[in-house]
Design a protein around this motif. Structure first.
Motif, PDB file in Angstrom:
ATOM      1  N   PRO A 128      -8.466   1.807  -0.502  1.00 25.75           N
ATOM      2  CA  PRO A 128      -8.552   3.087  -1.294  1.00 25.75           C
ATOM      3  C   PRO A 128      -7.740   2.846  -2.765  1.00 25.75           C
ATOM      4  O   PRO A 128      -7.946   3.652  -3.790  1.00 25.75           O
ATOM      5  CB  PRO A 128      -7.579   4.035  -0.288  1.00 25.75           C
ATOM      6  CG  PRO A 128      -8.027   3.506   1.020  1.00 25.75           C
ATOM      7  CD  PRO A 128      -8.232   1.954   0.984  1.00 25.75           C
ATOM      8  N   PHE A 129      -6.983   1.524  -2.864  1.00 27.20           N
ATOM      9  CA  PHE A 129      -6.220   1.469  -4.044  1.00 27.20           C
ATOM     10  C   PHE A 129      -6.941   0.158  -4.791  1.00 27.20           C
ATOM     11  O   PHE A 129      -6.143  -0.335  -5.366  1.00 27.20           O
ATOM     12  CB  PHE A 129      -4.753   1.013  -3.499  1.00 27.20           C
ATOM     13  CG  PHE A 129      -4.165   2.111  -2.393  1.00 27.20           C
ATOM     14  CD1 PHE A 129      -3.875   3.372  -2.825  1.00 27.20           C
ATOM     15  CD2 PHE A 129      -3.897   1.612  -1.170  1.00 27.20           C
ATOM     16  CE1 PHE A 129      -3.317   4.197  -1.827  1.00 27.20           C
ATOM     17  CE2 PHE A 129      -3.429   2.617  -0.280  1.00 27.20           C
ATOM     18  CZ  PHE A 129      -3.147   3.823  -0.650  1.00 27.20           C
ATOM     19  N   ALA A 130      -8.197   0.116  -4.505  1.00 27.77           N
ATOM     20  CA  ALA A 130      -8.832  -1.042  -5.029  1.00 27.77           C
ATOM     21  C   ALA A 130      -8.727  -1.371  -6.734  1.00 27.77           C
ATOM     22  O   ALA A 130      -8.194  -2.190  -7.314  1.00 27.77           O
ATOM     23  CB  ALA A 130     -10.126  -0.865  -5.027  1.00 27.77           C
ATOM     24  N   PRO A 131      -8.736   0.056  -7.407  1.00 26.85           N
ATOM     25  CA  PRO A 131      -8.565  -0.021  -8.927  1.00 26.85           C
ATOM     26  C   PRO A 131      -7.025  -0.500  -9.166  1.00 26.85           C
ATOM     27  O   PRO A 131      -6.940  -1.448 -10.265  1.00 26.85           O
ATOM     28  CB  PRO A 131      -8.687   1.218  -9.445  1.00 26.85           C
ATOM     29  CG  PRO A 131      -9.633   1.970  -8.383  1.00 26.85           C
ATOM     30  CD  PRO A 131      -8.844   1.309  -7.047  1.00 26.85           C
ATOM     31  N   LEU A 132      -6.066  -0.114  -8.462  1.00 25.39           N
ATOM     32  CA  LEU A 132      -4.634  -0.534  -8.603  1.00 25.39           C
ATOM     33  C   LEU A 132      -4.595  -2.109  -8.327  1.00 25.39           C
ATOM     34  O   LEU A 132      -4.076  -2.697  -8.955  1.00 25.39           O
ATOM     35  CB  LEU A 132      -3.829   0.182  -8.001  1.00 25.39           C
ATOM     36  CG  LEU A 132      -3.564   1.694  -8.050  1.00 25.39           C
ATOM     37  CD1 LEU A 132      -2.771   2.525  -7.175  1.00 25.39           C
ATOM     38  CD2 LEU A 132      -3.216   1.973  -9.524  1.00 25.39           C
ATOM     39  N   ILE A 133      -5.276  -2.584  -7.344  1.00 25.59           N
ATOM     40  CA  ILE A 133      -5.450  -3.930  -6.980  1.00 25.59           C
ATOM     41  C   ILE A 133      -5.643  -4.790  -8.210  1.00 25.59           C
ATOM     42  O   ILE A 133      -5.056  -5.990  -8.649  1.00 25.59           O
ATOM     43  CB  ILE A 133      -5.911  -4.098  -5.725  1.00 25.59           C
ATOM     44  CG1 ILE A 133      -5.151  -3.534  -4.537  1.00 25.59           C
ATOM     45  CG2 ILE A 133      -6.085  -5.813  -5.425  1.00 25.59           C
ATOM     46  CD1 ILE A 133      -6.136  -3.564  -3.311  1.00 25.59           C
ATOM     47  N   LEU A 171      -3.199  -7.660  -9.866  1.00 26.38           N
ATOM     48  CA  LEU A 171      -3.903  -9.000  -9.919  1.00 26.38           C
ATOM     49  C   LEU A 171      -3.719  -9.647 -11.366  1.00 26.38           C
ATOM     50  O   LEU A 171      -3.220 -10.844 -11.489  1.00 26.38           O
ATOM     51  CB  LEU A 171      -5.061  -9.237  -9.300  1.00 26.38           C
ATOM     52  CG  LEU A 171      -5.147  -9.022  -7.611  1.00 26.38           C
ATOM     53  CD1 LEU A 171      -6.311  -9.193  -7.237  1.00 26.38           C
ATOM     54  CD2 LEU A 171      -4.291  -9.850  -6.839  1.00 26.38           C
ATOM     55  N   SER A 172      -4.315  -8.816 -12.274  1.00 23.76           N
ATOM     56  CA  SER A 172      -4.062  -9.265 -13.803  1.00 23.76           C
ATOM     57  C   SER A 172      -2.821  -9.198 -14.138  1.00 23.76           C
ATOM     58  O   SER A 172      -2.558 -10.141 -14.850  1.00 23.76           O
ATOM     59  CB  SER A 172      -5.265  -8.257 -14.342  1.00 23.76           C
ATOM     60  OG  SER A 172      -6.353  -8.410 -13.983  1.00 23.76           O
ATOM     61  N   GLU A 173      -2.029  -8.449 -13.725  1.00 24.21           N
ATOM     62  CA  GLU A 173      -0.703  -8.487 -14.015  1.00 24.21           C
ATOM     63  C   GLU A 173      -0.043  -9.986 -13.538  1.00 24.21           C
ATOM     64  O   GLU A 173       0.744 -10.382 -14.406  1.00 24.21           O
ATOM     65  CB  GLU A 173       0.085  -7.178 -13.822  1.00 24.21           C
ATOM     66  CG  GLU A 173       1.604  -7.123 -14.201  1.00 24.21           C
ATOM     67  CD  GLU A 173       2.321  -5.913 -13.499  1.00 24.21           C
ATOM     68  OE1 GLU A 173       3.566  -6.024 -13.634  1.00 24.21           O
ATOM     69  OE2 GLU A 173       1.529  -5.122 -13.232  1.00 24.21           O
ATOM     70  N   ILE A 174      -0.168 -10.167 -12.417  1.00 26.18           N
ATOM     71  CA  ILE A 174       0.529 -11.234 -11.651  1.00 26.18           C
ATOM     72  C   ILE A 174      -0.105 -12.470 -12.141  1.00 26.18           C
ATOM     73  O   ILE A 174       0.696 -13.563 -12.450  1.00 26.18           O
ATOM     74  CB  ILE A 174       0.273 -11.231 -10.168  1.00 26.18           C
ATOM     75  CG1 ILE A 174       0.957 -10.075  -9.501  1.00 26.18           C
ATOM     76  CG2 ILE A 174       0.735 -12.468  -9.606  1.00 26.18           C
ATOM     77  CD1 ILE A 174       0.715  -9.813  -8.007  1.00 26.18           C
ATOM     78  N   ALA A 175      -1.382 -12.672 -12.688  1.00 23.60           N
ATOM     79  CA  ALA A 175      -1.804 -13.662 -13.150  1.00 23.60           C
ATOM     80  C   ALA A 175      -1.294 -13.930 -14.750  1.00 23.60           C
ATOM     81  O   ALA A 175      -0.961 -14.937 -15.180  1.00 23.60           O
ATOM     82  CB  ALA A 175      -3.435 -13.610 -13.773  1.00 23.60           C
ATOM     83  N   HIS A 232       0.908  -1.170  -0.123  1.00 25.58           N
ATOM     84  CA  HIS A 232       0.214  -0.139  -0.063  1.00 25.58           C
ATOM     85  C   HIS A 232       0.947   1.321  -0.081  1.00 25.58           C
ATOM     86  O   HIS A 232       0.465   2.500   0.276  1.00 25.58           O
ATOM     87  CB  HIS A 232      -0.882  -0.033   1.180  1.00 25.58           C
ATOM     88  CG  HIS A 232      -0.081  -0.050   2.580  1.00 25.58           C
ATOM     89  ND1 HIS A 232      -0.197   0.968   3.406  1.00 25.58           N
ATOM     90  CD2 HIS A 232       0.563  -0.837   2.950  1.00 25.58           C
ATOM     91  CE1 HIS A 232       0.512   0.866   4.506  1.00 25.58           C
ATOM     92  NE2 HIS A 232       1.058  -0.381   4.320  1.00 25.58           N
ATOM     93  N   TRP A 233       2.128   1.097  -0.217  1.00 21.95           N
ATOM     94  CA  TRP A 233       2.952   2.143  -0.266  1.00 21.95           C
ATOM     95  C   TRP A 233       3.607   2.395  -1.824  1.00 21.95           C
ATOM     96  O   TRP A 233       3.769   1.001  -2.423  1.00 21.95           O
ATOM     97  CB  TRP A 233       4.184   2.298   0.751  1.00 21.95           C
ATOM     98  CG  TRP A 233       3.911   2.882   1.837  1.00 21.95           C
ATOM     99  CD1 TRP A 233       2.609   3.113   2.575  1.00 21.95           C
ATOM    100  CD2 TRP A 233       4.781   3.364   3.073  1.00 21.95           C
ATOM    101  NE1 TRP A 233       2.567   3.237   3.942  1.00 21.95           N
ATOM    102  CE2 TRP A 233       3.855   3.700   4.094  1.00 21.95           C
ATOM    103  CE3 TRP A 233       6.333   3.352   3.064  1.00 21.95           C
ATOM    104  CZ2 TRP A 233       4.596   4.057   5.231  1.00 21.95           C
ATOM    105  CZ3 TRP A 233       6.728   3.689   4.107  1.00 21.95           C
ATOM    106  CH2 TRP A 233       5.931   4.127   5.449  1.00 21.95           C
ATOM    107  N   PRO A 234       4.341   3.409  -2.143  1.00 21.07           N
ATOM    108  CA  PRO A 234       4.904   3.283  -3.542  1.00 21.07           C
ATOM    109  C   PRO A 234       5.971   2.590  -3.684  1.00 21.07           C
ATOM    110  O   PRO A 234       6.503   2.360  -4.746  1.00 21.07           O
ATOM    111  CB  PRO A 234       5.240   5.020  -3.770  1.00 21.07           C
ATOM    112  CG  PRO A 234       4.204   5.840  -2.990  1.00 21.07           C
ATOM    113  CD  PRO A 234       4.115   5.041  -1.613  1.00 21.07           C
ATOM    114  N   ASP A 235       6.667   2.130  -2.573  1.00 19.64           N
ATOM    115  CA  ASP A 235       7.885   1.354  -2.551  1.00 19.64           C
ATOM    116  C   ASP A 235       7.819  -0.089  -2.431  1.00 19.64           C
ATOM    117  O   ASP A 235       8.584  -0.868  -2.639  1.00 19.64           O
ATOM    118  CB  ASP A 235       8.644   1.900  -1.472  1.00 19.64           C
ATOM    119  CG  ASP A 235       8.251   1.365  -0.027  1.00 19.64           C
ATOM    120  OD1 ASP A 235       6.956   1.560   0.120  1.00 19.64           O
ATOM    121  OD2 ASP A 235       9.123   0.664   0.714  1.00 19.64           O
ATOM    122  N   SER A 236       6.368  -0.568  -2.591  1.00 19.31           N
ATOM    123  CA  SER A 236       6.063  -1.901  -2.073  1.00 19.31           C
ATOM    124  C   SER A 236       6.279  -2.751  -3.353  1.00 19.31           C
ATOM    125  O   SER A 236       6.030  -2.512  -4.505  1.00 19.31           O
ATOM    126  CB  SER A 236       4.656  -2.104  -1.742  1.00 19.31           C
ATOM    127  OG  SER A 236       4.477  -1.391  -0.565  1.00 19.31           O
TER     128      SER A 236
END
Length: 394
Positions: free
Chosen positions: A201-206, A210-214, A147-151
């Protein structure tokens, strides 16, 4: 104490049974928590994350009982927040030349918190990898704003473990370490609470991540987060839950949240609850006094809800200060696809309901037109619009 995870991977973290709050006092801890760090001992010895600053000396001393610290070939810092990086200073005092693999933003975070100490940072990005021997390697995946920019997360091939850091975790102390050993009700509740109060708050990014990881086609057999239980039994269940939760999640539930001065607003709250049950007996109804209830628990219920009703008496032409702070937190969480109604009492002059409606609109809720606003204590005439209000909410 080192605990076996899988293959040549061990847990070397800290179970925090006494923890009662997190992020200062902004997040409540009810079932304890853990800071999970992992030790990989292949041809290369790798430490994945550390633990929080208050436990740094215990962490280093316990690690010394398991290995010679000089045998650590490098450290992976998936996230610079101090609950994961807090022991870096203590361990780097012992092995100052050890490389640290992390994102560019993590370098900024770590040096911003602990100063520029001349550590040997190796900046990585999505798709970068490093060989750890025995036919295995670590693949790095940036998890920006989870949930941070560095994660970032780190995937270990061979054993197929995703070290996911804050993603897929829970604030839950599980001495037995694994999800299949945990109390399933508590585990699922704490996972949802963590998502609702920290990640929503970051649901759209999640959803995109998730699609990218898949798309990477990783054969994930275990998910090892940095808080709570490790997902070894059906590990993708939590990925599927995140996918559902990130998609404007709701259940057949309405949550009513209010504060009151002389019980008038409380009476309205309870009448709304009764009317919801009358109109829709299968709908779950939850009622909370904002000033007396744990805000993180309440927000978890709102996350589950399709609609909410929020009430306050008028004070100084607006709502109570307890409600003001609560509404600001509600806005930060960026819930989507939910209706809202406002209600309250007033004496010499109104204003709370008007301002509640404005605040709920700013928080992203679809505010219905119907409202209940009572002068002094509510009388039956004040509830003439109750049926219509509840009908619109449902």
């Amino acid at each position: 104490m080192k605990k076996h995870v899988k293959g040549n991977v061990s847990w070397v973290g800290y179970i925090d049974w006494e923890l009662e709050s997190f992020h200062g006092d902004d997040y409540s801890i009810i079932n304890g928590s853990s800071q999970n760090a992992y030790l990989i001992q292949e041809e290369k010895t790798v430490l994945v994350d550390t633990v929080w600053l208050p436990h740094r000396f215990d962490f280093v001393e316990n690690l010394k009982k398991e290995i010679d610290l000089k045998d650590i070939d490098f450290i992976v810092a998936n996230h610079g927040e101090c609950d994961h990086s807090g022991s870096l200073t203590a361990i780097m005092d012992e092995i100052p030349d050890t490389p640290i693999y992390c994102t560019a933003n993590a370098v900024k975070s770590i040096e911003g918190q602990y100063g520029k100490r001349g550590w040997d940072f190796h900046v990585v990005k999505t798709g970068d990898s490093i060989d750890i021997g025995n036919g295995k390697k670590l693949i790095f995946v940036e998890m920006k704003m989870l949930h941070w920019p560095d994660s970032m997360a780190t995937f270990m091939t061979g054993d197929n473990i995703l070290f996911s850091n804050d993603a897929f975790g829970q604030h839950y102390a599980v001495e037995e370490l694994f999800n299949d050993k945990a109390d399933q009700c508590i585990l699922n509740r704490e996972a949802m609470k963590y998502f609702a109060n920290i990640l929503n708050p970051f649901a759209p990014l999640i959803t995109k991540k998730l699609s990218e990881i898949a798309g990477f086609g990783l054969n994930i057999e275990m998910i090892a987060p940095s808080h709570g239980a490790i997902w070894r039994e059906d590990p993708l269940q939590i990925v599927n839950k995140y996918s559902a939760w990130a998609d404007a999640y709701q259940e057949d539930q309405v949550t009513i949240a209010y504060d009151t001065m002389w019980e008038g607003t409380a009476k309205i709250a309870h009448r709304i609850a009764d009317e919801i049950h009358r109109q829709s007996p299968d709908t779950v109804v939850k009622v909370f006094n904002i000033a007396r209830s744990d805000k993180n628990e309440v927000m978890t219920e709102i996350f589950k809800s399709k609609a909410i009703a929020v009430g306050s008496p008028t004070v100084g032409g607006s709502y109570l200060s307890s409600v003001a702070g609560w509404l600001e937190f509600l806005k930060q969480l960026k819930f989507k696809n939910k209706k809202a109604a406002a209600f309250g009492c007033y004496g010499w002059g109104g204003g709370s309901v008007k301002h509640l409606r404005e605040a709920l609109d700013l928080a992203g809720f679809q505010v219905i037109e119907e409202k209940i606003e009572s002068n002094w204590n509510p009388e039956e005439s004040d509830f003439e619009g109750l049926e219509a209000l509840v009908k619109d909410l449902l």
